[in-house]
Design an enzyme around this catalytic site. Structure first.
Site, mmCIF file in Angstrom:
data_model
loop_
_atom_site.group_PDB
_atom_site.id
_atom_site.type_symbol
_atom_site.label_atom_id
_atom_site.label_comp_id
_atom_site.label_asym_id
_atom_site.label_seq_id
_atom_site.Cartn_x
_atom_site.Cartn_y
_atom_site.Cartn_z
ATOM 1 N N ARG A 86 66.910 72.124 -6.603
ATOM 2 C CA ARG A 86 66.643 72.048 -5.163
ATOM 3 C C ARG A 86 66.011 71.773 -4.933
ATOM 4 O O ARG A 86 65.166 72.184 -4.730
ATOM 5 C CB ARG A 86 67.415 73.113 -4.347
ATOM 6 C CG ARG A 86 67.431 73.023 -3.011
ATOM 7 C CD ARG A 86 67.921 74.233 -2.140
ATOM 8 N NE ARG A 86 68.164 73.703 -0.739
ATOM 9 C CZ ARG A 86 66.624 74.306 0.282
ATOM 10 N NH1 ARG A 86 65.415 74.543 -0.687
ATOM 11 N NH2 ARG A 86 66.336 73.316 1.795
ATOM 12 N N ALA A 87 66.105 69.696 -4.567
ATOM 13 C CA ALA A 87 65.104 69.082 -4.008
ATOM 14 C C ALA A 87 63.788 69.366 -3.361
ATOM 15 O O ALA A 87 64.632 69.666 -1.828
ATOM 16 C CB ALA A 87 65.061 68.075 -3.987
ATOM 17 N N GLN A 132 59.040 69.475 -15.186
ATOM 18 C CA GLN A 132 60.416 69.810 -15.944
ATOM 19 C C GLN A 132 61.735 68.751 -16.340
ATOM 20 O O GLN A 132 61.328 66.863 -15.719
ATOM 21 C CB GLN A 132 61.272 70.130 -14.059
ATOM 22 C CG GLN A 132 60.475 71.929 -14.318
ATOM 23 C CD GLN A 132 59.053 71.282 -13.827
ATOM 24 O OE1 GLN A 132 58.311 70.944 -12.944
ATOM 25 N NE2 GLN A 132 58.491 72.868 -13.313
ATOM 26 N N GLU A 139 60.737 78.201 -8.938
ATOM 27 C CA GLU A 139 59.779 78.663 -7.528
ATOM 28 C C GLU A 139 60.749 78.480 -6.660
ATOM 29 O O GLU A 139 61.964 78.011 -6.608
ATOM 30 C CB GLU A 139 58.949 76.462 -7.231
ATOM 31 C CG GLU A 139 57.577 76.842 -7.991
ATOM 32 C CD GLU A 139 57.352 75.446 -8.287
ATOM 33 O OE1 GLU A 139 57.944 74.878 -7.628
ATOM 34 O OE2 GLU A 139 56.331 75.117 -9.268
#
Length: 730
Positions: A570-571, A297, A625
């Site tokens: 969001r990591a 990404q 995801e």
């Protein structure tokens, strides 16, 4: 994407919006009025409309939906109206202190006979800039002077028995009172300008690559800009936060006989973390006949001409997870190999191999035909609306930014038949943002009428960057990164035409921000179909480089906006990562009508990743995801529904369409978690989905259905990571 990969706030309030039922005459009159009032854009301290789309409050509101926002939305069909009593006020927050020049009051029939224009720097202590007891109604233009953040119309005496009513309350000003900021200038130490005579080009490329190859969350930022010409025997390896671009108007102006490449040796042949980099505007003659671009990404490939083949997999064909090609030509074959998902737009290719999970094409000459669910190709003959990313180039010895023209039903590149269509803007019309520049200075430059060019670096902002002028360009080089401090929103765009945001990263700060990027204020309603706002290669990150929080990352209120390639993340790994540590409930929320997303990547949010409330929205390619780190089923329980959908269209929406969507779960903390579905939408004739899939990565959690209660469960596949597909819905 996960650390190791796999093979292959409360909902918004109800909107009260005046839609496009306004007559053409009213819209035309408004446009003409604004054109007659707003001064021409200039690099000098010219008066600028400052109030449109800003935060506005009022002492009261009558009972017919006439909210304060109606007076600053640029729409003469909406208004603010107060209660029917005296001593009422309307107040706008300009976001920062600005030198003011005039206020325009566009009264409805219920006007003020006596009123004051008051100014304040803090919203508490007020001074009177203008006062009258003989207000005439209609349109009143009042000259004011002074520097203020807050401007208030204080009604004293009504002229009628009704309340005070304003179609528009327009505040104009210039800079913050200091000397005018200069446009143009040098591009700073992290922009490496290369020409064919530059000594040891390979050495300079290698030095930066050594620093950036594995610096996934580092602070280094670099751009290599190659002047037009021919460069021989180069291997330009592209690491994190590195941009390599040609400075020609067309890709053919700058040729590299060699390679511009990304591989995954730093991560043992796994390309699922090759994020945040980009190449554009080059012709490449690869040494072996095949160039390698093994990314995931937030890695863009734009305006490229590969005279050979292009491989999207790392050496050894390890895992890779998603990318984006636009306005490019690959003479030979694109070897997809292990790439799980990919989107290609408005390009030309010699061929494509392998489909894995989700390969989507729009406006691509040579694209494979739709074969979903096997092979998993989804192909649109054209792209409904597109406008390519602005870019820096050299016109002789002068730097300019080229802003490509909008295309409808586009197919193929913009440059195949010669010079692309668009507008060239000299660098002197841009404020060049460098290390240490404050948000106040950035807003001063915008108030002067300058565009913004962010040089490679990391920028902390303690106030919102406010884009209030139509056609403003904000362009980043080398993945320039903006971090909001103290919980502010990093950037807000007013409900104006033609703003272009491109090429930068917004990284959430440790204090929770309600939003990180907003396009238009709540209840925006202006028609921007002829000249939409575009967001391109703008990435948003919450956590990873350190603890960060944001309730909703991106909110799109403006109509007709185009979101063209974004990764909102969001990591799931790095520093400051945990279910509550980098809390971020919502990824992207779309309230505007006629919004188009081409290349939408949104991942790992605590609740909904994408929510769509606007009418006639369209998405071409979506990759998602769900949050890996959900501690248990209860943590994601959504009332009686198991889990929050990856992409939800609100029940109020009547028309929506999307192509090529995938959602994947990898609940590695509690593999027993179940999602009722990946996608949620109302069952209506105008709501249509094409080529959807859900995947359980290695059996860590499962989806019961693909969309609503349609589509098979992923449970039968067990741990084998086989997608469950739906060709069309309903």
């Amino acid at each position: 994407m996960s650390l190791f990969g796999m093979p292959a706030t409360a909902p918004p309030p109800a909107r009260v919006r005046v839609r496009r039922g306004l007559t053409g005459a009213v819209v035309t009159a408004l446009a003409a009025t604004l054109l007659s009032v707003v001064p021409a854009t200039s690099a000098q301290a010219a008066p600028t409309l400052l109030s449109q789309g800003k935060t506005v409050t009022a002492s009261s509101q009558e009972h017919y939906g006439t909210a304060a926002t109606g007076a600053v939305d640029g729409d003469l069909g909406t208004r603010w109206s107060s209660a029917a009593s005296d001593a009422q006020w309307l107040q706008v927050d300009l976001g920062s202190q600005v030198a003011l020049s005039q206020v325009v009051l566009r009264w409805e029939a219920a006007y003020a006979k006596s009123y004051r224009i008051e100014l304040s720097t803090d919203g508490t202590t007020w001074s009177t800039a203008y006062s009258t007891t003989t207000g005439a109604g209609g349109t009143e233009t009042v000259a004011v002077s002074g520097t203020a953040r807050y401007v208030r119309m204080q009604g004293v005496t009504r002229a009628t028995g009704y309340g005070y009513s304003l179609w528009e309350f327009q505040v104009y000003g210039g800079d913050s009172g200091g000397p005018a900021l200069p446009g143009g200038g040098d591009l700073g130490p992290n922009v490496h300008i290369i020409d064919p005579s530059t000594p040891d080009i390979q050495g300079r490329l290698d030095e930066v690559f050594k620093q950036q190859e594995s610096a996934q969350f580092g602070s280094g930022r670099h751009a290599f800009l190659f002047k037009p010409g021919t460069y021989n025997n180069l291997n330009a390896q592209v690491g994190f936060y590195t941009q390599i671009a040609g400075l020609g108007l067309k890709p053919g102006d700058t040729t590299i006989n060699g390679d511009v490449t990304v591989d995954a040796g730093w991560f043992n042949g796994n390309a699922t973390q090759n994020f945040w980099r980009g190449v554009e505007g080059l012709t490449v003659n690869p040494v072996s006949g095949t160039d390698r671009w093994a990314v995931s990404q937030a890695s863009s490939f734009r305006r490229m001409h590969v005279k050979g083949d292009l491989s999207l997999a790392p050496a050894g064909y390890g895992w890779a997870s998603g990318g984006y090609i636009a306005d490019s030509k690959v003479d030979g074959q694109v070897g997809n190999y292990s790439q799980q998902q990919w989107y290609t737009r408005d390009s030309s290719i010699g061929g494509w191999s392998n489909s894995v999970w989700n390969q989507t094409f729009s406006g691509v000459e040579g694209a494979p035909a739709t074969g979903f669910p096997e092979p998993r190709y989804t192909t649109l003959d054209t792209t409904p609306v597109s406008r390519e990313k602005p870019y820096l180039y050299l016109d002789g010895s002068e730097y300019k930014v080229f802003a490509p023209a909008k295309r409808t039903n586009a197919r193929g590149t913009t440059w195949a038949n010669g010079t692309p269509q668009g507008e060239s803007i000299p660098l002197s019309k841009f404020f060049v943002v460098k290390a240490g520049t404050t948000a106040a200075t950035i807003n001063q430059a915008l108030a002067q009428g300058l565009n913004l060019l962010f040089t490679p670096g990391v920028y902390h902002v303690d106030q919102t960057i406010n884009i209030n002028r139509a056609n403003t360009i904000v362009l980043g080089l080398g993945l320039a990164t903006i971090i909001p401090d103290n919980g502010v929103t990093a950037m807000k765009v007013a409900d104006v035409d033609g703003v272009r945001l491109a090429g930068f990263l917004i990284d959430a700060g440790p204090v929770n921000s309600p939003t990180l990027l907003e396009l238009g204020p709540q209840n925006s309603s202006t028609d921007h179909a002829a000249n939409p706002t575009t967001v391109q290669d703008v990435y948003v990150r919450v956590g990873g480089a350190g603890a960060g929080k944001a309730t909703t990352s991106v909110v799109v209120n403006s109509d007709d906006a185009i979101i063209d390639h974004t990764w909102v993340w969001r990591a799931d790994h790095g520093d400051g990562v945990g279910w509550e540590t980098n809390r971020a409930d919502y990824g992207v929320r779309v309230n505007g009508d006629d919004v188009l997303a081409t290349g939408l990547f949104v991942e790992h949010f605590n609740k909904y990743d994408v929510e769509w409330y606007g009418e006639r929205g369209r998405t071409v390619f979506y990759q998602n995801e769900k949050a890996y780190d959900a501690p248990n089923q209860a943590a994601i329980q959504n009332g009686t529904t198991k889990g929050y959908a990856a992409y939800r269209v609100d029940d109020s929406v009547n028309t929506h369409e999307a192509w090529g969507l995938g959602s994947y779960c990898n609940y590695n903390v509690d593999p027993n978690i179940r999602q009722d579905h990946g996608f949620k939408a109302p069952v209506k004739p105008g709501v249509k989905f094409h080529s959807l899939l859900t995947v359980s990565l290695g059996g860590n959690g499962h989806y019961e259905h693909v969309i609503n209660d349609t589509g098979a469960s992923t449970v039968p596949a067990g741990t084998s990571t086989v997608p469950s597909t739906v060709v069309s819905f309903p």
